[in-house]
Write a protein that holds these residues in place. Structure first.
Motif, PDB file in Angstrom:
ATOM      1  N   LEU A 196       9.738 -10.120   5.990  1.00  0.00           N
ATOM      2  CA  LEU A 196       8.371  -9.507   5.442  1.00  0.00           C
ATOM      3  C   LEU A 196       7.067  -9.975   5.949  1.00  0.00           C
ATOM      4  O   LEU A 196       6.731 -11.333   5.791  1.00  0.00           O
ATOM      5  N   ILE A 197       6.248  -9.368   6.541  1.00  0.00           N
ATOM      6  CA  ILE A 197       4.935  -9.725   6.924  1.00  0.00           C
ATOM      7  C   ILE A 197       3.905  -8.916   6.257  1.00  0.00           C
ATOM      8  O   ILE A 197       2.842  -9.120   6.513  1.00  0.00           O
ATOM      9  N   GLY A 198       4.363  -7.717   6.386  1.00  0.00           N
ATOM     10  CA  GLY A 198       3.187  -6.839   5.552  1.00  0.00           C
ATOM     11  C   GLY A 198       3.995  -5.456   5.528  1.00  0.00           C
ATOM     12  O   GLY A 198       4.602  -5.656   5.251  1.00  0.00           O
ATOM     13  N   GLN A 199       2.872  -4.256   5.424  1.00  0.00           N
ATOM     14  CA  GLN A 199       3.144  -3.364   5.028  1.00  0.00           C
ATOM     15  C   GLN A 199       2.224  -1.674   5.379  1.00  0.00           C
ATOM     16  O   GLN A 199       1.448  -2.209   5.234  1.00  0.00           O
ATOM     17  N   MET A 200       2.587  -1.262   5.363  1.00  0.00           N
ATOM     18  CA  MET A 200       2.119   0.473   6.638  1.00  0.00           C
ATOM     19  C   MET A 200       2.154   1.365   5.299  1.00  0.00           C
ATOM     20  O   MET A 200       3.201   1.614   4.780  1.00  0.00           O
ATOM     21  N   THR A 201       1.194   1.796   5.042  1.00  0.00           N
ATOM     22  CA  THR A 201       0.864   2.418   3.540  1.00  0.00           C
ATOM     23  C   THR A 201      -0.069   4.399   4.380  1.00  0.00           C
ATOM     24  O   THR A 201      -0.332   4.009   5.651  1.00  0.00           O
ATOM     25  N   CYS A 202       0.604   4.715   3.472  1.00  0.00           N
ATOM     26  CA  CYS A 202      -0.096   6.504   4.094  1.00  0.00           C
ATOM     27  C   CYS A 202      -1.950   6.022   4.329  1.00  0.00           C
ATOM     28  O   CYS A 202      -1.837   6.646   5.008  1.00  0.00           O
ATOM     29  N   ARG A 203      -2.381   5.815   3.160  1.00  0.00           N
ATOM     30  CA  ARG A 203      -3.742   5.300   2.798  1.00  0.00           C
ATOM     31  C   ARG A 203      -4.305   4.810   4.124  1.00  0.00           C
ATOM     32  O   ARG A 203      -5.357   5.169   4.317  1.00  0.00           O
ATOM     33  N   ARG A 204      -3.001   3.689   4.634  1.00  0.00           N
ATOM     34  CA  ARG A 204      -4.081   2.733   6.022  1.00  0.00           C
ATOM     35  C   ARG A 204      -3.688   3.443   7.286  1.00  0.00           C
ATOM     36  O   ARG A 204      -4.894   3.290   7.984  1.00  0.00           O
TER      37      ARG A 204
END
Length: 145
Positions: free
Chosen positions: A117-125
């Motif tokens: 894991l290096i990050g996360q993409m979300t709907c808000r982003r």
């Protein structure tokens, strides 16, 4: 027409994570204090092994109430959704958004070549990134990294 924008340009770089053996109430506490809709469950090598959402937690609590069980002693692994669909930091956010809509997921872990894991993409982003194509960022819309 939208230009290609990569996940790495808009991903959350320090997502909230838990381990599969984390107590469910500890995970719920993290969701509440961080004001997020869920967490990524990672193994000892930081590889995503599951996702735990507010709805997953609510289901666990309702189930325990119905069956008169003590859910707090249950580890997250019993309530997380697995397997996890991960993305790469070079992926295009529009394609990621389409996949998230198709699978009804609010977040996707971003992993490196080793699967860590290096990050996360979300709907808000994604919403924020797409909005910025048309309307410049407003300082009140700052999201934490």
């Amino acid at each position: 027409m939208l230009r290609k924008v990569r996940v790495r340009d808009h991903m959350l770089t320090h997502p909230v994570v838990v381990g599969p053996d984390t107590d469910l109430f500890d995970a719920i506490h993290l969701i509440i204090i961080n004001k997020i809709s869920g967490v990524t469950v990672i193994d000892e090598l930081r590889r995503p092994v599951g996702m735990l959402s507010e709805l997953d937690c609510l289901k666990a609590l309702l189930y325990s109430a119905y069956y008169n069980e003590e859910v707090g002693s249950h580890p997250v692994r019993h309530h997380m959704v697995s397997p996890v669909e991960c993305i790469n930091s070079n992926d295009d956010i529009i394609q990621v958004a389409q996949s998230m809509i198709e699978h009804k997921h609010r977040r996707r872990p971003v992993v490196d070549a080793a699967g860590a894991l290096i990050g996360q993409m979300t709907c808000r982003r994604i919403l924020k990134a797409v909005k910025e194509f048309e309307v410049p960022e407003d300082p009140s819309e700052q999201l934490s990294r």
